[in-house]
Write an enzyme that holds these catalytic residues in place. Structure first.
Site, PDB file in Angstrom:
ATOM      1  N   TYR A 175       0.778  -1.232   0.000  1.00 39.41           N
ATOM      2  CA  TYR A 175       0.000   0.000   0.000  1.00 39.41           C
ATOM      3  C   TYR A 175       0.810   1.283   0.000  1.00 39.41           C
ATOM      4  CZ  TYR A 175       0.141  -0.420   5.208  1.00 39.41           C
ATOM      5  OH  TYR A 175       0.503  -0.560   6.523  1.00 39.41           O
ATOM      6  N   HIS A 192      -7.018 -11.483   9.355  1.00 37.24           N
ATOM      7  CA  HIS A 192      -7.268 -11.391  10.800  1.00 37.24           C
ATOM      8  C   HIS A 192      -8.645 -11.978  11.156  1.00 37.24           C
ATOM      9  CE1 HIS A 192      -3.600  -9.155  11.046  1.00 37.24           C
ATOM     10  NE2 HIS A 192      -4.087  -8.130  10.391  1.00 37.24           N
ATOM     11  N   ASP A 236       2.754 -10.768   8.344  1.00 40.89           N
ATOM     12  CA  ASP A 236       2.162  -9.442   8.477  1.00 40.89           C
ATOM     13  C   ASP A 236       3.205  -8.352   8.686  1.00 40.89           C
ATOM     14  OD1 ASP A 236       0.480  -7.303   8.912  1.00 40.89           O
ATOM     15  OD2 ASP A 236      -0.737  -8.249  10.439  1.00 40.89           O
TER      16      ASP A 236
END
Length: 460
Positions: free
Chosen positions: A124, A274, A325
């Site tokens: 991102y 998640h 992550d």
């Protein structure tokens, strides 16, 4: 010796442990033969120990490895995910294409050394520090593809759509400026990247979260992706924090996982990262949708997210996989171990995630994580079977911790004792040796570049 065959005295196949398995793959690195009870041909290398399928890492923010371990101090009276996020944003604002590539290259070397053979990169940071597109709007994504190619790890690239700072389309914050795209610009980026994501690279999309992507944009972006590739994976952060659940209910009257299942065609192409805070009905519906729950135990523990209620989800045959992550840890064994241990702590029981068909906890964890990770990656990396990528890990049968053990026992020791990478003899992707007894060819070079990149990012 043949360079496209391996004989494994023991190998973990999708059907379970098998003996005397002959593996063969073609020039593209795709398995063509997986034959149990085979006689060992004289010209074929013999594995140094039990052979496992390579593990997909279904959730990665590569740049965050650059500050892993550096946020372990109290920055607010009530430290939480949200205060950590502010620190992460400050780090992200300083990244350059060169520092991102250096960090990602080091990270992907570390992943391979840990037994991860593919990665889903939730990317991102798109724009320059002022929030303007680079001359090539795909610049940052291209650096990640280059890092994956150089290291030999397979990659599913997931450009992130980010538009808002909160539910209901709240205006983005200034420190989110490097992440932002309107929907048309995101679809243009996907079109730019699609021809480059071939072979060991796959393209998907990551609408960041329900709080960051309004409903209309979510639907339009997913539809645009699936016009390019009808089977492309879609990943989204969801229900990671209780505050996120509360804000979603205040906005919509519905919990986030339920809202998504009500408003999107969630199926096996989706990975809900998640999904920590679900009620009973959400767990049931997610399991039956075919989507994958992306569990990231070390990050979820590091950020104080909470514990995924795994037993009832797995009882519904829900698919799941693991991701590192934020890379507080880069270890297949540690993610699997902490996933099980979190359940033990919550329920005050042992061997929670075993089953009647898989009484060995490590076998069950490893099988499920490979299958779910492959589905989330959208790549043929679902284990040791013909037609799948020749991605596999060889345990070191000569290591004192594993010597004389069966394959199932060796895997249990590998997962549930803290030997790190010592018990891995070899890691291969597409049949090629990437790691041999802990060493990767780029290890020294990548380490130096990482150290320099991090120093530049931390400099005042």
């Amino acid at each position: 010796m043949s360079d496209n065959h391996l004989f494994a005295p023991q190998a973990l196949l999708p059907s379970g442990w098998a003996r005397d398995v002959l593996l063969a793959w073609d020039t593209e690195g795709v398995l063509t033969i997986v034959q149990p009870e085979a006689r060992p041909p004289a010209h074929v290398d013999r594995a140094a120990g039990p052979v496992l399928p390579g593990m997909p890492n279904l959730h990665s923010h590569a740049f965050q490895r650059g500050f892993a371990g550096l946020t372990e101090y109290r920055s607010a009276a009530d430290d939480s995910f949200w205060s950590w996020r502010d620190l992460m944003y400050r780090f992200a604002l300083r990244l350059s294409p060169d520092t991102l590539e250096a960090i990602a290259t080091q990270l992907y070397v570390e992943m391979l050394r840990a037994g991860y053979t593919s990665v889903c990169e939730f990317q991102y940071v798109h724009h320059d520090p002022a929030g303007k597109p680079y001359a090539d709007p795909a610049e940052m994504s291209l650096r990640l593809l280059r890092a994956a190619e150089r290291t030999g790890i397979g990659i599913t690239l997931l450009p992130v759509l980010y538009q808002a700072s909160g539910f209901g389309g709240q205006a983005p914050q200034d420190n989110q400026r490097r992440f932002l795209h309107d929907t048309d610009a995101m679809l243009a980026l996907l079109s730019r990247l699609a021809p480059l994501c071939t072979g060991r690279a796959r393209l998907g999309l990551a609408p960041h979260s329900l709080r960051a992507v309004p409903r209309e944009s979510l639907q339009a972006a997913v539809a645009g992706l699936h016009r390019l590739d009808a089977t492309a994976p879609v990943h989204i952060h969801i229900a990671e924090q209780q505050r996120e659940v509360d804000e979603c209910i205040a906005w919509s009257g519905t919990r986030p996982v339920a809202w998504l299942l009500d408003h999107a065609e969630v199926d096996a192409r989706w990975c809900l990262v998640h999904a920590t805070h679900m009620d009973w009905d959400e767990r049931r519906r997610l399991a039956h949708s075919g989507a994958v729950a992306g569990i990231c135990p070390t990050t979820e523990a590091n950020l104080g997210d909470g514990v995924f209620d795994a037993a009832p989800y797995l009882a519904q045959a829900g698919a799941w996989g693991i991701g590192s992550d934020s890379h507080a840890s880069v270890s297949v064994a540690e993610e699997l171990r902490l996933f099980e241990y979190g359940q033990r702590l919550a329920l005050q029981k042992r061997n929670v995630l075993a089953s009647d068909t898989d009484p060995q906890v490590a076998d069950r964890l490893y099988h499920d994580a490979v299958a779910g990770g492959a589905r989330a990656a959208g790549r043929p990396v679902a284990g040791l079977a013909a037609g799948q990528q020749a991605d596999f890990v060889v345990l070191d049968g000569s290591h004192p911790a594993l010597a004389g053990l069966s394959g199932a026992q060796a895997l249990a020791v590998h997962v549930f004792t803290n030997h790190g990478h010592e018990t891995l003899a070899q890691v291969r992707t597409a049949g090629r040796v990437r790691v041999h007894h802990g060493a990767h060819a780029l290890q020294a070079e990548a380490g130096r570049a990482f150290a320099a990149a991090r120093a530049s990012l931390l400099a005042d």
